[in-house]
Design an enzyme around this catalytic site. Structure first.
Site, PDB file in Angstrom:
ATOM      1  N   GLU A 115       0.827  -1.216   0.000  1.00 33.22           N
ATOM      2  CA  GLU A 115       0.000   0.000   0.000  1.00 33.22           C
ATOM      3  C   GLU A 115       0.861   1.266   0.000  1.00 33.22           C
ATOM      4  O   GLU A 115       0.493   2.269  -0.607  1.00 33.22           O
ATOM      5  CB  GLU A 115      -0.934  -0.022   1.204  1.00 33.22           C
ATOM      6  N   GLU A 135      -4.406  -8.903   3.944  1.00 34.96           N
ATOM      7  CA  GLU A 135      -4.991  -8.480   5.229  1.00 34.96           C
ATOM      8  C   GLU A 135      -6.212  -9.287   5.647  1.00 34.96           C
ATOM      9  O   GLU A 135      -6.463  -9.468   6.837  1.00 34.96           O
ATOM     10  CB  GLU A 135      -5.378  -6.995   5.171  1.00 34.96           C
TER      11      GLU A 135
HETATM   12  C1  LIG Z   1      -2.815  -1.567   7.515  1.00 38.29           C
HETATM   13  C2  LIG Z   1      -2.325  -2.729   6.704  1.00 38.29           C
HETATM   14  O1  LIG Z   1      -3.147  -2.850   5.600  1.00 38.29           O
HETATM   15  C3  LIG Z   1      -2.356  -3.936   7.535  1.00 38.29           C
HETATM   16  C4  LIG Z   1      -1.228  -4.849   7.226  1.00 38.29           C
HETATM   17  O2  LIG Z   1      -0.301  -4.572   6.535  1.00 38.29           O
HETATM   18  S1  LIG Z   1      -1.340  -6.326   7.986  1.00 38.29           S
HETATM   19  C5  LIG Z   1       0.106  -7.179   7.491  1.00 38.29           C
HETATM   20  C6  LIG Z   1      -0.009  -7.708   6.122  1.00 38.29           C
HETATM   21  N1  LIG Z   1       1.105  -8.551   5.843  1.00 38.29           N
HETATM   22  C7  LIG Z   1       1.031  -9.865   5.986  1.00 38.29           C
HETATM   23  O3  LIG Z   1      -0.015 -10.424   6.283  1.00 38.29           O
HETATM   24  C8  LIG Z   1       2.289 -10.647   5.750  1.00 38.29           C
HETATM   25  C9  LIG Z   1       2.566 -11.524   6.939  1.00 38.29           C
HETATM   26  N2  LIG Z   1       3.806 -12.223   6.777  1.00 38.29           N
HETATM   27  C10 LIG Z   1       3.916 -13.311   6.008  1.00 38.29           C
HETATM   28  O4  LIG Z   1       3.018 -13.724   5.315  1.00 38.29           O
HETATM   29  C11 LIG Z   1       5.242 -14.024   6.008  1.00 38.29           C
HETATM   30  O5  LIG Z   1       5.854 -13.750   7.252  1.00 38.29           O
HETATM   31  C12 LIG Z   1       6.195 -13.563   4.885  1.00 38.29           C
HETATM   32  C13 LIG Z   1       5.637 -14.048   3.547  1.00 38.29           C
HETATM   33  C14 LIG Z   1       6.351 -12.075   4.873  1.00 38.29           C
HETATM   34  C15 LIG Z   1       7.589 -14.192   5.133  1.00 38.29           C
HETATM   35  O6  LIG Z   1       7.446 -15.567   5.289  1.00 38.29           O
HETATM   36  P1  LIG Z   1       8.685 -16.467   5.802  1.00 38.29           P
HETATM   37  O7  LIG Z   1       9.881 -16.106   5.024  1.00 38.29           O
HETATM   38  O8  LIG Z   1       8.196 -17.868   5.788  1.00 38.29           O
HETATM   39  O9  LIG Z   1       8.996 -16.011   7.279  1.00 38.29           O
HETATM   40  P2  LIG Z   1       8.075 -16.034   8.573  1.00 38.29           P
HETATM   41  O10 LIG Z   1       8.598 -17.060   9.504  1.00 38.29           O
HETATM   42  O11 LIG Z   1       6.636 -16.068   8.222  1.00 38.29           O
HETATM   43  O12 LIG Z   1       8.377 -14.571   9.159  1.00 38.29           O
HETATM   44  C16 LIG Z   1       9.665 -14.254   9.653  1.00 38.29           C
HETATM   45  C17 LIG Z   1       9.472 -13.427  10.899  1.00 38.29           C
HETATM   46  O13 LIG Z   1       8.899 -12.175  10.500  1.00 38.29           O
HETATM   47  C18 LIG Z   1       7.736 -11.914  11.266  1.00 38.29           C
HETATM   48  N3  LIG Z   1       6.790 -11.181  10.427  1.00 38.29           N
HETATM   49  C19 LIG Z   1       6.471 -11.424   9.141  1.00 38.29           C
HETATM   50  N4  LIG Z   1       5.586 -10.510   8.708  1.00 38.29           N
HETATM   51  C20 LIG Z   1       5.359  -9.681   9.747  1.00 38.29           C
HETATM   52  C21 LIG Z   1       4.542  -8.535   9.919  1.00 38.29           C
HETATM   53  N5  LIG Z   1       3.799  -8.037   8.937  1.00 38.29           N
HETATM   54  N6  LIG Z   1       4.557  -7.949  11.146  1.00 38.29           N
HETATM   55  C22 LIG Z   1       5.316  -8.425  12.153  1.00 38.29           C
HETATM   56  N7  LIG Z   1       6.101  -9.497  12.035  1.00 38.29           N
HETATM   57  C23 LIG Z   1       6.116 -10.119  10.838  1.00 38.29           C
HETATM   58  C24 LIG Z   1       7.217 -13.285  11.662  1.00 38.29           C
HETATM   59  O14 LIG Z   1       6.404 -13.212  12.795  1.00 38.29           O
HETATM   60  C25 LIG Z   1       8.509 -14.041  11.905  1.00 38.29           C
HETATM   61  O15 LIG Z   1       8.948 -13.685  13.188  1.00 38.29           O
HETATM   62  P3  LIG Z   1       9.736 -14.763  14.119  1.00 38.29           P
HETATM   63  O16 LIG Z   1      10.942 -15.141  13.345  1.00 38.29           O
HETATM   64  O17 LIG Z   1      10.003 -14.013  15.365  1.00 38.29           O
HETATM   65  O18 LIG Z   1       8.784 -15.920  14.313  1.00 38.29           O
END
Ligand SMILES: C[C@H](O)CC(=O)SCCNC(=O)CCNC(=O)[C@H](O)C(C)(C)COP(=O)(O)OP(=O)(O)OC[C@H]1O[C@@H](n2cnc3c(N)ncnc32)[C@H](O)[C@@H]1OP(=O)(O)O
Length: 724
Positions: A115, A135
Site C-alpha cells: 500500500e 490483510e
Molecule cells: C494496515 C495494513 O493494511 C495492515 C497490514 O499490513 S497487515 C500485514 C499484512 N502482511 C502480511 O499479512 C504478511 C505476513 N507475513 C507473512 O506472510 C510471512 O511472514 C512472509 C511471507 C512475509 C515471510 O514468510 P517467511 O519467510 O516464511 O517467514 P516467517 O517465519 O513467516 O516470518 C519471519 C518473521 O517475521 C515476522 N513477520 C512477518 N511478517 C510480519 C509482519 N507483517 N509484522 C510483524 N512481524 C512479521 C514473523 O512473525 C517471523 O517472526 P519470528 O521469526 O520471530 O517468528
C-alpha cells in the site's frame, strides 16, 4: 538485532533514497512509520532534493504493517494504538508530496508494504517480487488505502480477486496489469528508480496520483455487477467472515463517492474490524504457527539440523503413499518398501495419482511432478536401507508388527538413522520396546491425506534426542508442513484432544438429537463437515480402532456408542461403499439418507441413555457446545499434563490437523473466548444430567474458579508435569 529504523540518503543527482530497515521482513513497526513521516518531511523540505525513492533494506521492500501492534490492540482493546498512516502518511505525505516518489520494490511488498508502494507515483520492481494484500487472512481489510488504489491500478475484478483471496501475484503479472511500471534486474533497480523519479520531476514521465485515477475501474453499473458477483461468492465461501463483505463495501464507497471518501471509510472500517473476534483469532493463529518453530531444549541449544537426503517409507497404503508423495515433492529421495510386488505396485500407483492430482489442482508443474517421481524407488527388502537418513514406518496400527519392524530396521539402517513411526495412537516406548535405539525413535504423525494436510505432529518420548527432533522438524519444513512437537501419550496431542468430538456427537445422537442437524450446525460453526460425514469419509474401521484404543486408555470418559457396529452390521461402510449416514453417488454431493434413521433408533434403544426414554430438547447453540466443550475439556487435560509446549501449539494443531476454523483462533483460544467459567458450568450441569462423560477436568475447574484463562501457562505451583 538492529532496531527498526528509516534512513535517508541524498545523492549528487538530487534524489533522496529513503530506506526501511526492520529485519527480517521490514515490517512497518511504529518506529518505522514515525521514521518514514520524519524522513519524507525532511526530503520534502530540503532544497537539494528533487525527487524521492522509497526502498527496503536487505532485498525486501516490506511485509506490511507490524502485526505485533494488532496483538497489542487485542490485549488492550485500544484501537487508538493504530497510527493514522493512511491519510497522514500515504495521502498527505507521499501521494500529495510536491516531489515525485518512486517505490523500488524487491522480494516482497505485502499488505501495508504494497500500500505504501501504491501511494508512490511509480513502482519499479525486481523480477519474482511478491505483491499482495493478504490483510483479510488477519481478519481486517487493507488499511493504508489499498482498497482504493489497487482497483485503480490493476482493475476492479483483479483487485477484488487479490484482496478476497489474499494471494500475492508476481511482479511479472503486476507489470502486465499496470501495477508495476517497470521490471528490471535487481542490480539495476535503484539506478532505474532514481532516473525514473528525476524523469517525473522533469515531466519526462507522467506524475500520477493513483487515488485520482478512474480509467481502470469502468462505469458504475459495470462496477456494481462485479461487486454483486463478488458478494455472492463471499457469501458462499466465507459466510462467517465479516471482513470480506466489509472490504467490498469500502471499495464501493470509493467507486461511488471518490477515492478519498473510500480512504476515510476504509480507515474507519479497519479500526472496527481490528477489534473483532475474527481478527483476534486470525492474528493469534499467525503467531501460533510461527511459535511452533521454537521448542525449548531443542531449538535453543545450538544444535544444527542434519541434512536428510534419503528417507525410507515402510508401507504403501493410504498414509505411507501420502507421506512418500509429500517427501518427493519436497525434493527428498524416497525408498518405498512393501511386503510384496502387488502392494508395492498399488502404493506406487497411489503416489502417481497423488502427484497427478497436485498437477491438476495447479499445485505442481508437470516438470516438477516428473522430477518428484524420479526421486521414488520401490523395494521389497531392506538392502536399500543401509544409507538412509530416516525411516518412516506407516503400516497398520499393530503393536507386534511395529515392534518387529523396528527391531529389523535397527539392524538394517546406519546408527545415525532416525527411526520414525506414523502411528496415530500407540505409545512410542511400546513401539521401540524391542530395540536399544530409544533415543532415535520418534513419532512422525501425518494427517490424512498426508500430501495435502499441513500439520506434522512430531511425537517425542522422554528418551528421544533433541537432534532427532530437530532433524524431523527440518524435514517437516522442507516438505512445507508445520511441525508441532508434542509429548507421548495415547492419541498424542491432536487425536487425543479431538477424540471427544466424535464421542460427543454419538452421545448426542443417542440422547435423541438428529444427526443431520448436528452436522449442519457444526458446518455452520465453520468446520468443513460435521462429525458424521467425517466418519463416513474416514471409514468406520478407523472409528472402531480409535474407540478401542481410547476406551482402554480413558475408560472413565469413553462413550461406547452402539451405532457404528449397527451400521456395519447393516451393510453400511460410509463413503467406501457409498452408503453411510449419507448416500454417496458419483458426481453429486452426499445426501442425508433417511433409511439410516431406524438404525439410529435401534442404537438409542440399546444405549438407553435418554432421560425417561425421551429425546432431549436442546437449542442449536447447546448442540455445538455439547460437542465442542468436551474437546476443550480434553485440551485442558493435555495442557495439564504438559503434552504440548504451549497452549497455542494446540490451537495451530486444531486448525491445521482438524480443520477447526482458523478465524476462531484454535480450540483453546476459542475456549478462552467463550470463557472457562461458562464451559465449566455447562459441563458440570451436563455431567449431573447425563453422567461422567461430561465431567469437567481438574484444570478446567481450577481455571474457572480462579478466573484464569486456559491458555495461561501453568505456574510451577500448580504442580503440572511436563512430558517435553
Ligand atoms: C494496515 C495494513 O493494511 C495492515 C497490514 O499490513 S497487515 C500485514 C499484512 N502482511 C502480511 O499479512 C504478511 C505476513 N507475513 C507473512 O506472510 C510471512 O511472514 C512472509 C511471507 C512475509 C515471510 O514468510 P517467511 O519467510 O516464511 O517467514 P516467517 O517465519 O513467516 O516470518 C519471519 C518473521 O517475521 C515476522 N513477520 C512477518 N511478517 C510480519 C509482519 N507483517 N509484522 C510483524 N512481524 C512479521 C514473523 O512473525 C517471523 O517472526 P519470528 O521469526 O520471530 O517468528
Amino acid at each position: 538485532m538492529a532496531k527498526p529504523h528509516v534512513a535517508l540518503e541524498v545523492g549528487y543527482d538530487g534524489v533522496a533514497v529513503i530506506s526501511i530497515s526492520n529485519p527480517p521482513v521490514n515490517a512497518l513497526a511504529l518506529p518505522v512509520i514515525a521514521g518514514l513521516k520524519e524522513k519524507f518531511d525532511e526530503a520534502a523540505r530540503r532544497d537539494d532534493v528533487k525527487a524521492i525513492v522509497l526502498t527496503g533494506k536487505g532485498g525486501k521492500f516490506s511485509g506490511g504493517f507490524d502485526i505485533n501492534v494488532f496483538q497489542k490492540v487485542h490485549e488492550t482493546g485500544d484501537a487508538s494504538l493504530m497510527p493514522d498512516v493512511s491519510v497522514e502518511l500515504v495521502v498527505n505525505t507521499i501521494e500529495d508530496c510536491r516531489k515525485p516518489v518512486v517505490a523500488t520494490v524487491e522480494g516482497l511488498a505485502l499488505g501495508g508494504g504494497l500500500e505504501l508502494a501504491l501511494g508512490c507515483h511509480a513502482r519499479i520492481a525486481a523480477p519474482k517480487t511478491q505483491l499482495g494484500l493478504p490483510e483479510l487472512t488477519l481478519g481486517v481489510i487493507p488499511g493504508f488505502g489499498g482498497t482504493q488504489r489497487l482497483p485503480r491500478l490493476a482493475g476492479l475484478s483483479k483487485a477484488i480477486e487479490m484482496m478476497l483471496s489474499s494471494k500475492p501475484i508476481t511482479s511479472e503479472e503486476g507489470k502486465t496489469l499496470g501495477l508495476v511500471d517497470s521490471l528490471v534486474p535487481s542490480q539495476e533497480l535503484l539506478n532505474v528508480s532514481r532516473q525514473w523519479a528525476l524523469d517525473i520531476a522533469d515531466r519526462r514521465k507522467p506524475w500520477i496520483r493513483t487515488l485520482h485515477r478512474t480509467d481502470k475501474i469502468g462505469s458504475l453499473s459495470e462496477a456494481r455487477e462485479v461487486l454483486k458477483a463478488a458478494r455472492q461468492q463471499a457469501k458462499r465461501t466465507a459466510p462467517n467472515l465479516p471482513q470480506h463483505h466489509a472490504c467490498l463495501d469500502v471499495i464501493e464507497e470509493g467507486l461511488v463517492h471518490g477515492g478519498y471518501s473510500g480512504v476515510l471509510k476504509e480507515a474507519k472500517v479497519f479500526k472496527d474490524l481490528v477489534l473483532s473476534d475474527t481478527a483476534k483469532g486470525l492474528v493469534h493463529v499467525f503467531f501460533a504457527q510461527r511459535a511452533t518453530s521454537k521448542v525449548p531444549n531443542v531449538t535453543d541449544i545450538g544444535l544444527k539440523p542434519r541434512h536428510i537426503k534419503k528417507v525410507a517409507v515402510i508401507g504403501g497404503g493410504l498414509m505411507g503413499s501420502g507421506i512418500a508423495t509429500a517427501l518427493i515433492v519436497g525434493n527428498i529421495y524416497v525408498v518405498l518398501k512393501e511386503v510384496n510386488s502387488d502392494y508395492l505396485l498399488k502404493g506406487t500407483k497411489t503416489i502417481e495419482a497423488n502427484i497427478r492430482s497436485l498437477v491438476t489442482r495447479g499445485k505442481l508443474t508437470q516438470d516438477k511432478a516428473n522430477e518428484a517421481l524420479s526421486l521414488l524407488k520401490g523395494v521389497l527388502d531392506y538392502s536399500e536401507f543401509k544409507d538412509v537418513d530416516m525411516v518412516i514406518e506407516a503400516v497398520i496400527e499393530s503393536v507386534p508388527l511395529k515392534q518387529t519392524i523396528f527391531s529389523e530396521i535397527e539392524k538394517a539402517c546406519p546408527p545415525y538413522c532416525i527411526l520414525a513411526t506414523n502411528t496415530s495412537t500407540i505409545d512410542l516406548n511400546l513401539v521401540g520396546e524391542k530395540t536399544t535405539s530409544q533415543d532415535r525413535i520418534i513419532g512422525a504423525h501425518f494427517f490424512s491425506p498426508a500430501h495435502v494436510m499441513p500439520l506434522l505432529e512430531i511425537v517425542r518420548s522422554n528418551k528421544t534426542s533433541a537432534q532427532a527432533i530437530l532433524d524431523l522438524m527440518a524435514v517437516g519444513k522442507q516438505i512445507k508442513k508445520v511441525p508441532v512437537v508434542v509429548g507421548n501419550c495415547t492419541g498424542f496431542a491432536v487425536n487425543r484432544t479431538f477424540f471427544p468430538y466424535t464421542q460427543s456427537a454419538h452421545f448426542l445422537v443417542n440422547l435423541g438429537v438428529d444427526i443431520f442437524r448436528i452436522d449442519r450446525l457444526i458446518g455452520s460453526f465453520g468446520l468443513p463437515m460435521g462429525p458424521f460425514q467425517l466418519q463416513d469419509l474416514a471409514g468406520y474401521g478407523v472409528a472402531v480402532a480409535v474407540a478401542k484404543e481410547f476406551g482402554s486408555a480413558f475408560p472413565d470418559r469413553t462413550f461406547r456408542s452402539p451405532l457404528v457396529d449397527l451400521l456395519i452390521k447393516n451393510g453400511r461402510n460410509g463413503k467406501n461403499n457409498g452408503k453411510g449416514y449419507y448416500l454417496y453417488e458419483k458426481g453429486s454431493q452426499p445426501k442425508p439418507d433417511p433409511s439410516v434413521l431406524p438404525i439410529i433408533e435401534e442404537s438409542r434403544r440399546i444405549a438407553n441413555i435418554m432421560p425417561n426414554g425421551k429425546p432431549i430438547n436442546v437449542t442449536d447453540q447447546e448442540i455445538v457446545e455439547m460437542i465442542l466443550f468436551p474437546v476443550v475439556n480434553e485440551a485442558c487435560r493435555v495442557l495439564d499434563e504438559g503434552v504440548v509446549v504451549r497452549a497455542s501449539d494446540l490451537d495451530i494443531s486444531s486448525v491445521l490437523g482438524m480443520s477447526f476454523p482458523s478465524y476462531r483462533g484454535g480450540i483453546v483460544f476459542w475456549g478462552d473466548l467463550v470463557g472457562p467459567k461458562h464451559i465449566y458450568s455447562s459441563l458440570k450441569k451436563w455431567s449431573q444430567a447425563y453422567g461422567d462423560f461430561y465431567k469437567p477436568s481438574r484444570y478446567l475447574e481450577e481455571r474457572a474458579a480462579k478466573g484464569i484463562l486456559l491458555s495461561v501457562p501453568a505456574s510451577s505451583s500448580t504442580g503440572s508435569k511436563s512430558r517435553l
